[in-house]
Design a protein around this motif. Structure first.
Motif, PDB file in Angstrom:
ATOM      1  N   ILE A 125       8.714   2.142   4.193  1.00  0.00           N
ATOM      2  CA  ILE A 125       9.907   1.383   3.806  1.00  0.00           C
ATOM      3  C   ILE A 125      11.000   2.327   3.316  1.00  0.00           C
ATOM      4  O   ILE A 125      12.182   2.177   3.671  1.00  0.00           O
ATOM      5  CB  ILE A 125       9.550   0.340   2.731  1.00  0.00           C
ATOM      6  CG1 ILE A 125       8.698  -0.785   3.362  1.00  0.00           C
ATOM      7  CG2 ILE A 125      10.811  -0.255   2.101  1.00  0.00           C
ATOM      8  CD1 ILE A 125       8.051  -1.694   2.347  1.00  0.00           C
ATOM      9  N   GLU A 126      10.617   3.315   2.527  1.00  0.00           N
ATOM     10  CA  GLU A 126      11.596   4.290   2.050  1.00  0.00           C
ATOM     11  C   GLU A 126      12.164   5.097   3.215  1.00  0.00           C
ATOM     12  O   GLU A 126      13.356   5.444   3.223  1.00  0.00           O
ATOM     13  CB  GLU A 126      10.955   5.219   1.017  1.00  0.00           C
ATOM     14  CG  GLU A 126      10.645   4.536  -0.311  1.00  0.00           C
ATOM     15  CD  GLU A 126      11.873   3.841  -0.892  1.00  0.00           C
ATOM     16  OE1 GLU A 126      12.976   4.446  -0.890  1.00  0.00           O
ATOM     17  OE2 GLU A 126      11.732   2.684  -1.340  1.00  0.00           O
ATOM     18  N   SER A 127      11.321   5.379   4.216  1.00  0.00           N
ATOM     19  CA  SER A 127      11.811   6.090   5.395  1.00  0.00           C
ATOM     20  C   SER A 127      12.831   5.241   6.142  1.00  0.00           C
ATOM     21  O   SER A 127      13.870   5.748   6.597  1.00  0.00           O
ATOM     22  CB  SER A 127      10.640   6.443   6.313  1.00  0.00           C
ATOM     23  OG  SER A 127      11.089   7.086   7.486  1.00  0.00           O
TER      24      SER A 127
ATOM     25  N   ARG B 277       7.369  -2.955  -6.403  1.00  0.00           N
ATOM     26  CA  ARG B 277       7.612  -1.571  -6.005  1.00  0.00           C
ATOM     27  C   ARG B 277       6.348  -0.841  -5.557  1.00  0.00           C
ATOM     28  O   ARG B 277       6.430   0.218  -4.955  1.00  0.00           O
ATOM     29  CB  ARG B 277       8.257  -0.803  -7.167  1.00  0.00           C
ATOM     30  CG  ARG B 277       9.646  -1.298  -7.543  1.00  0.00           C
ATOM     31  CD  ARG B 277      10.142  -0.651  -8.819  1.00  0.00           C
ATOM     32  NE  ARG B 277       9.343  -1.081  -9.952  1.00  0.00           N
ATOM     33  CZ  ARG B 277       9.604  -2.159 -10.686  1.00  0.00           C
ATOM     34  NH1 ARG B 277      10.651  -2.908 -10.398  1.00  0.00           N
ATOM     35  NH2 ARG B 277       8.829  -2.505 -11.692  1.00  0.00           N
ATOM     36  N   ASP B 278       5.173  -1.385  -5.898  1.00  0.00           N
ATOM     37  CA  ASP B 278       3.931  -0.718  -5.526  1.00  0.00           C
ATOM     38  C   ASP B 278       2.846  -1.760  -5.281  1.00  0.00           C
ATOM     39  O   ASP B 278       3.080  -2.971  -5.385  1.00  0.00           O
ATOM     40  CB  ASP B 278       3.496   0.284  -6.595  1.00  0.00           C
ATOM     41  CG  ASP B 278       3.345  -0.362  -7.987  1.00  0.00           C
ATOM     42  OD1 ASP B 278       3.024  -1.572  -8.054  1.00  0.00           O
ATOM     43  OD2 ASP B 278       3.548   0.343  -8.987  1.00  0.00           O
ATOM     44  N   PHE B 279       1.629  -1.277  -4.956  1.00  0.00           N
ATOM     45  CA  PHE B 279       0.541  -2.182  -4.584  1.00  0.00           C
ATOM     46  C   PHE B 279       0.190  -3.135  -5.719  1.00  0.00           C
ATOM     47  O   PHE B 279       0.047  -4.346  -5.503  1.00  0.00           O
ATOM     48  CB  PHE B 279      -0.693  -1.371  -4.181  1.00  0.00           C
ATOM     49  CG  PHE B 279      -1.886  -2.231  -3.844  1.00  0.00           C
ATOM     50  CD1 PHE B 279      -1.949  -2.881  -2.624  1.00  0.00           C
ATOM     51  CD2 PHE B 279      -2.918  -2.392  -4.744  1.00  0.00           C
ATOM     52  CE1 PHE B 279      -3.038  -3.688  -2.306  1.00  0.00           C
ATOM     53  CE2 PHE B 279      -4.009  -3.201  -4.434  1.00  0.00           C
ATOM     54  CZ  PHE B 279      -4.066  -3.837  -3.210  1.00  0.00           C
TER      55      PHE B 279
ATOM     56  N   TYR C 221       0.855  -1.177   0.000  1.00  0.00           N
ATOM     57  CA  TYR C 221       0.000   0.000   0.000  1.00  0.00           C
ATOM     58  C   TYR C 221       0.895   1.231   0.000  1.00  0.00           C
ATOM     59  O   TYR C 221       2.023   1.197   0.506  1.00  0.00           O
ATOM     60  CB  TYR C 221      -0.898   0.013   1.237  1.00  0.00           C
ATOM     61  CG  TYR C 221      -1.827  -1.167   1.331  1.00  0.00           C
ATOM     62  CD1 TYR C 221      -2.864  -1.342   0.427  1.00  0.00           C
ATOM     63  CD2 TYR C 221      -1.670  -2.133   2.331  1.00  0.00           C
ATOM     64  CE1 TYR C 221      -3.716  -2.427   0.510  1.00  0.00           C
ATOM     65  CE2 TYR C 221      -2.523  -3.220   2.424  1.00  0.00           C
ATOM     66  CZ  TYR C 221      -3.544  -3.360   1.505  1.00  0.00           C
ATOM     67  OH  TYR C 221      -4.385  -4.445   1.598  1.00  0.00           O
ATOM     68  N   PRO C 222       0.422   2.349  -0.555  1.00  0.00           N
ATOM     69  CA  PRO C 222       1.273   3.543  -0.643  1.00  0.00           C
ATOM     70  C   PRO C 222       1.903   3.944   0.692  1.00  0.00           C
ATOM     71  O   PRO C 222       3.077   4.318   0.733  1.00  0.00           O
ATOM     72  CB  PRO C 222       0.306   4.613  -1.163  1.00  0.00           C
ATOM     73  CG  PRO C 222      -0.672   3.845  -1.995  1.00  0.00           C
ATOM     74  CD  PRO C 222      -0.864   2.545  -1.270  1.00  0.00           C
TER      75      PRO C 222
ATOM     76  N   SER D  45      -5.653  -1.416   5.984  1.00  0.00           N
ATOM     77  CA  SER D  45      -5.675  -0.916   4.603  1.00  0.00           C
ATOM     78  C   SER D  45      -6.687   0.207   4.431  1.00  0.00           C
ATOM     79  O   SER D  45      -6.611   0.987   3.487  1.00  0.00           O
ATOM     80  CB  SER D  45      -5.988  -2.057   3.623  1.00  0.00           C
ATOM     81  OG  SER D  45      -7.211  -2.683   3.956  1.00  0.00           O
ATOM     82  N   SER D  46      -7.640   0.309   5.363  1.00  0.00           N
ATOM     83  CA  SER D  46      -8.591   1.423   5.344  1.00  0.00           C
ATOM     84  C   SER D  46      -7.982   2.688   5.926  1.00  0.00           C
ATOM     85  O   SER D  46      -8.603   3.752   5.869  1.00  0.00           O
ATOM     86  CB  SER D  46      -9.832   1.063   6.158  1.00  0.00           C
ATOM     87  OG  SER D  46      -9.508   0.980   7.540  1.00  0.00           O
ATOM     88  N   LEU D  47      -6.763   2.554   6.516  1.00  0.00           N
ATOM     89  CA  LEU D  47      -6.078   3.644   7.225  1.00  0.00           C
ATOM     90  C   LEU D  47      -6.868   4.102   8.439  1.00  0.00           C
ATOM     91  O   LEU D  47      -6.706   5.224   8.921  1.00  0.00           O
ATOM     92  CB  LEU D  47      -5.804   4.835   6.283  1.00  0.00           C
ATOM     93  CG  LEU D  47      -4.998   4.515   5.030  1.00  0.00           C
ATOM     94  CD1 LEU D  47      -4.766   5.778   4.200  1.00  0.00           C
ATOM     95  CD2 LEU D  47      -3.669   3.853   5.375  1.00  0.00           C
TER      96      LEU D  47
END
Length: 396
Positions: free
Chosen positions: A244-246, A265-267, A237-238, A297-299
């Motif tokens: 992960i990048e952090s 690399r993405d969803f 998920y975005p 996933s709903s945040l």
């Protein structure tokens, strides 16, 4: 878009989104009720006059049953795991799997299920209420339950995976309002008081992994070596990509979905060409540590993730950010490790890598815990919740 708008309205006008949901649902089920004509279909079944004490027997309705390739140990089919772990917990004689037939209409499978539950003397029904089964479609459990509960005195255990989504919760609340013999079983979040004010529900309980499946995994992956210091395995998920990048910006080299042959690399990439469940578990078994991001996933809140049990059960130390979820069942600092934000992970990872004995102790303790509660956490949690409601338990 409609769901988001309803959510905003519900926050501004308490209860407005639920009233709108129920009006919409009433209109949607009216044609189904007219077509089904349940009173005529079930005219020979007498209304219940009270409860009838008897030995427990649970009927499980799978989302994807025996006609699917995943219906096997270590197949990644969680309803299979629920059914098999039920047999391991209470005895095979107390468990039946009831499957919807291919092409069967909603009224037809409703009638068949009602007649089966009444005729078999079953005491409990368990099904995932977020969808109808085979294949997953619009849920109609709110249509089934009034007809079933009028003719059967058992308990309906409504399993939920994604209660972070408002529509899922509203659907469950609609069923819960029918009578007190419906009980939510949520694998992710605490649910007490969320269906009916003051009424206890069940959750979170960890999704079970059967002893049978762990035996298959041990045979298939027993000689796997831990070649990754730290991994992340799951849907990208975005918000997870950002985390992960952090982590990487703070110096943590994360192996992302190492169980796959291709890079993700993405969803969209992480959800296509899915490897097998054994491949997924191999990735965890090859990891000294794995990172669990608990946001749904709903945040909308943190969840107890099944990955906690799966990773721990394969001897991989879980690093997680959840609060009042995993620590209900694992001992923090001994069987798993916590972080509150990505900037804390580099030091956390290094603290274990620089002390191999500490890492090994934590891995072993987490694995021992997982292999102890892999069945009993789910079914024991259900029985405890049933007892709290004064309802019959499954394990006599």
């Amino acid at each position: 878009m409609i769901g988001k708008l309803r959510g905003k309205i519900g926050r501004l006008i308490p209860g407005a989104d639920e009233r709108a949901f129920n009006r919409s649902r009433d209109a949607a089920v009216a044609p189904l009720l007219a077509e089904a004509n349940y009173s005529a279909r079930l005219a020979d079944l007498s209304p219940i006059l009270g409860s009838s004490p008897r030995e427990s027997h649970v009927v499980i309705v799978p989302m994807q049953g025996s006609t699917f390739e995943t219906w096997k140990p270590a197949g990644g089919n969680f309803l299979y795991e629920i059914a098999q772990s039920a047999r391991e917990n209470a005895g095979a004689e107390k468990v039946t799997v009831f499957e919807m037939l291919e092409g069967e209409s909603v009224p037809d499978w409703h009638e068949r299920l009602i007649r089966f539950l009444v005729g078999s003397g079953a005491t409990h029904l368990l099904a995932q209420i977020e969808s109808d089964p085979f294949p997953p479609t619009q849920p109609n459990w709110d249509v089934l339950w009034p007809e079933l509960s009028a003719r059967w005195d058992g308990v309906f255990l409504g399993l939920m995976f994604d209660s972070g989504f408002r529509m899922v919760t509203l659907n469950a609340r609609r069923i819960a309002a029918i009578n007190e013999r419906f009980v939510v079983v949520d694998i992710c979040m605490p649910m007490d008081g969320l269906m009916v004010a003051g009424r206890p529900e069940i959750g979170p309980v960890s999704m079970p992994v059967s002893d049978e499946t762990f035996a298959v995994l041990d045979a298939a992956l027993g000689d796997v070596q831990q070649i990754y210091d730290v991994s992340f395995i799951g849907a990208l998920y975005p918000y997870r990509v950002e985390m992960i990048e952090s982590l990487r910006s703070h110096g943590v080299e994360v192996a992302v979905n190492p169980h796959r042959a291709d890079a993700t690399r993405d969803f969209a990439e992480s959800r296509t060409n899915q490897p097998t469940y054994i491949d997924y578990m191999r990735g965890l078994a090859q990891s000294k540590m794995t990172i669990n991001f608990s946001i749904s996933s709903s945040l909308n809140g943190q969840q107890l993730k099944t990955r906690i049990l799966e990773a721990s059960g394969m001897g991989c130390l879980v690093l997680t950010d959840d609060v009042d979820r995993s620590d209900r069942f694992w001992v923090a600092g001994e069987e798993m490790a916590y972080f509150t934000e990505p900037s804390e992970v580099p030091a956390l990872v290094e603290s274990y890598l620089s002390d191999p004995e500490r890492l090994s102790r934590a891995q072993a303790a987490g694995k021992a815990r997982a292999r102890t509660i892999n069945v009993t956490n789910f079914w024991g949690g259900i029985d405890a919740g049933l007892a709290a409601r004064g309802l019959p338990q499954i394990r006599d």
